[in-house]
Structure formats: C-alpha cells, structure tokens
Design a protein around this motif. Structure first.
Motif, mmCIF file in Angstrom:
data_model
loop_
_atom_site.group_PDB
_atom_site.id
_atom_site.type_symbol
_atom_site.label_atom_id
_atom_site.label_comp_id
_atom_site.label_asym_id
_atom_site.label_seq_id
_atom_site.Cartn_x
_atom_site.Cartn_y
_atom_site.Cartn_z
ATOM 1 N N ASP A 39 0.817 -1.218 0.000
ATOM 2 C CA ASP A 39 0.000 0.000 0.000
ATOM 3 C C ASP A 39 0.847 1.263 0.000
ATOM 4 O O ASP A 39 0.477 2.290 0.597
ATOM 5 C CB ASP A 39 -0.963 0.020 1.198
ATOM 6 N N GLY A 55 -6.310 3.457 0.530
ATOM 7 C CA GLY A 55 -4.959 2.915 0.454
ATOM 8 C C GLY A 55 -4.447 2.873 -0.969
ATOM 9 O O GLY A 55 -3.533 3.617 -1.348
ATOM 10 N N THR A 92 -9.348 3.086 5.466
ATOM 11 C CA THR A 92 -7.894 3.203 5.392
ATOM 12 C C THR A 92 -7.366 4.298 6.308
ATOM 13 O O THR A 92 -7.638 5.484 6.120
ATOM 14 C CB THR A 92 -7.357 3.442 3.965
ATOM 15 N N GLN A 93 -6.637 3.874 7.321
ATOM 16 C CA GLN A 93 -5.891 4.731 8.239
ATOM 17 C C GLN A 93 -6.766 5.729 8.996
ATOM 18 O O GLN A 93 -6.302 6.803 9.354
ATOM 19 C CB GLN A 93 -4.767 5.467 7.492
ATOM 20 N N THR A 131 -8.922 -1.220 9.757
ATOM 21 C CA THR A 131 -8.315 -2.461 9.271
ATOM 22 C C THR A 131 -7.235 -2.945 10.250
ATOM 23 O O THR A 131 -7.538 -3.602 11.228
ATOM 24 C CB THR A 131 -7.761 -2.258 7.850
#
Length: 336
Positions: free
Chosen positions: A122, A239, A272-273, A306
């Motif tokens: 990623d 990502g 994502t994040q 995640t």
C-alpha cells in the motif's frame, strides 16, 4: 444507522475482546481473504459469532476477496529493504532458490521498465527499477520490512488480473456455511464486473449477500456512475486509491466520490488509516478524529478500520473512539 466495521485478526482473535468491541458499538467485521480462506479462518469466525451472540448483535461478516489486486509472492521470511540499497525482483520459481529476492509473477516481471516506480504494501515501501530482463534490479527509495504477499503497484501503469481468483470462487462457495453477509470486491472499474459477481452469487443461491465495490484507482473513479447501479455499497478505499495519484489529490478524490454517491442515493464506506496511530497508541491523533468527523458529515453510511483492530494493540479502544466520533458528527449534523 451508521455501520461501524472492524477487521478480524490475531489482535482480536479472542471472543472476550470481540465482545468488548461489539459493546463499544461495532456492527460488523471485515475478514481479509488475500492471504487465506474461510476454512483457515474458521476459528476467528467462530470467536466473532460467539461474541456477537453474547452481545445480541446481528453482526455483518464481510469477506474481502483477492480479486485483481497484484501482489508479490511468498517469502520464506520478512525482507528488510533499506533506503539506497539494491534488490531484485524475480519470477516466483527462480526466487525460491535465491535469498533476498522479491518473487513476482511472470506477468509483473514482463511489465517492468527501467525507471518504473514500484510501490509495495500500500505504498509504504517504494523502489525504482534500474534494469530489466530475466530479473529486474531495483533501488530502494523508501525502505521498510516487507512481508509476503503484500500489494504491488507500478505507478501510472495497470497490470490486469482475474476478476475472481480460484480462491475467491472457493470462498464464495463456502459463504453461506460461514455466515458471510457481504463481500468486498477489489479494484472495481465497471458495472459489468459486478454483474458477473451477481451471477456467481445467484448460481449459489446467495442473492442476499451484499456487494461492496471498492474504488481503488482512477479508472474506478472515472466509471463510478456505471458502477453505482450494481453495487450495494461503494467503498472509498484510500490505500490503493492514494497510490494511483499524488497523495495531496486524495482528499479531493474522496470528496468527489462522496458527492457523487450522495447525489445518487448510494451508501458509501470510508476506509484506510482512520485511526492508524492507534495500532500502537491507546489514543488517536486530532487529525484522525477530524477525518472521521468530516467523513460522516460528507454522508458516509459506514466507516471501517483495518490493521487498527486486526493487529493493533488496542482493538476495543479503537472501536470506542470510532463510534464516539461518529456519534458526535451525527449529533452536530442533526443540530444544524
């Protein structure tokens, strides 16, 4: 109601931890099947179902399929890649006999050209191809510890893969047995792809399973209006989407996709994040909670973490901050 998704993994493998996560507001979980199958994940799924039953939660179980995402092959052990050092990509069969080599498919090896920027895991690791041939030499621009079967992206280049792998089809066939309620299809670029997946589900009498279409590159963005009618949920997967454009363009891309989905009345999920710092910290950053707040304000129907819950140190705390921030955004919007 806003859907709050965690991800299953070793950090939350025990039913009592999962129970705490459900009590904090989690409504479902993602199971990443890039590296394993439903059968191999049966213990994780059993703990998940046990915890959901204990808390009285009708929990969603999403399987994240392999799909056409390009990945490196198996490594005998993690590979340390250091900035400015040289490394080599080789066909998987050759790589098995050489230590310190990154195994890839023949298709990927043939796609490499001198000067290509290669993003691994990623985008956490970046290399540049310095020569090609039977093997491809590369210089490390941004290093890190590379684990096996991590994602690979050649900047500004598409490498086509199968819509559904053999393993994907096997997992779909087992979906009912394991209580799967939705599947996430990676790298969706057309409505036609989702129709093919619908047919696969219908053939197996799995019409009830929702399809989450992951938008992970510019092509998916460009064809979003073609994709919308055939998806139950659009996933703005930041990502790989962030690997397909300069990172500073990503917020505008997310905003544009959010607006299109909202105008069409199509639910969308942000992932994502969201709380990446909480993989190692019991508290998020101010930027992270602001990111979640604005995603909800933009109309997101679901949010997902995640690695934060799959391998992080504080999975229950992650869900607590995610849920509390979502609630604050909903309260603020309702009061306007």
């Amino acid at each position: 109601m806003m859907e709050i998704f965690g991800s299953l993994g070793p950090a939350c493998a025990q039913a009592d931890i999962l129970e705490k996560m459900f009590l904090e507001g989690m409504t479902g979980m993602r199971l990443n099947l890039s590296h394993s199958g439903l059968t191999e994940s049966s213990q994780l799924i059993c703990s998940f179902q046990k915890a959901a039953q204990r808390t009285g939660t009708e929990a969603e179980l999403l399987i994240d399929l392999q799909g056409p995402e390009v990945r490196i092959g198996a490594l005998s052990c993690p590979l340390e890649l250091k900035e400015a050092e040289e490394t080599v990509f080789a066909a998987a069969a050759d790589a098995e006999m050489i230590n310190g080599v990154i195994p890839v498919s023949d298709q990927i090896l043939a796609a490499f050209e001198t000067g290509d920027r290669v993003l691994l895991d990623d985008g956490k690791i970046e290399l540049v191809i310095t020569s090609t041939g039977r093997q491809a030499a590369a210089r490390v621009l941004c290093g890190g510890l590379l684990q096996q079967k991590k994602s690979l992206k050649i900047a500004d280049k598409q490498i086509p893969g199968p819509l559904l792998t053999k393993q994907d089809l096997e997992n779909i066939s087992l979906a009912k047995e394991y209580g799967v309620t939705a599947l996430m299809q990676p790298f969706v670029t057309s409505g036609k792809q989702l129709l093919q997946i619908r047919r696969e589900l219908k053939q197996r009498h799995l019409d009830h399973i929702r399809i989450f279409a992951k938008i992970e590159n510019r092509e998916g963005m460009d064809h979003i209006r073609d994709i919308l009618p055939f998806a139950d949920m659009i996933v703005i997967a930041r990502g790989d989407l962030g690997n397909d454009m300069p990172l500073w363009q990503l917020p505008a891309a997310q905003k544009r996709l959010s607006e299109i989905c909202r105008s069409a009345g199509k639910p969308f999920l942000i992932v994502t994040q969201l709380l990446a710092s909480m993989a190692d910290s019991p508290y998020p950053t101010r930027a992270e909670v602001s990111d979640i707040f604005h995603a909800v304000q933009d109309g997101a129907a679901a949010v997902m973490v995640t690695n934060e819950t799959a391998v992080g140190k504080y999975p229950a705390e992650v869900i607590r901050y995610l849920k509390k921030t979502v609630q604050e955004a909903e309260n603020y919007t309702a009061a306007e």
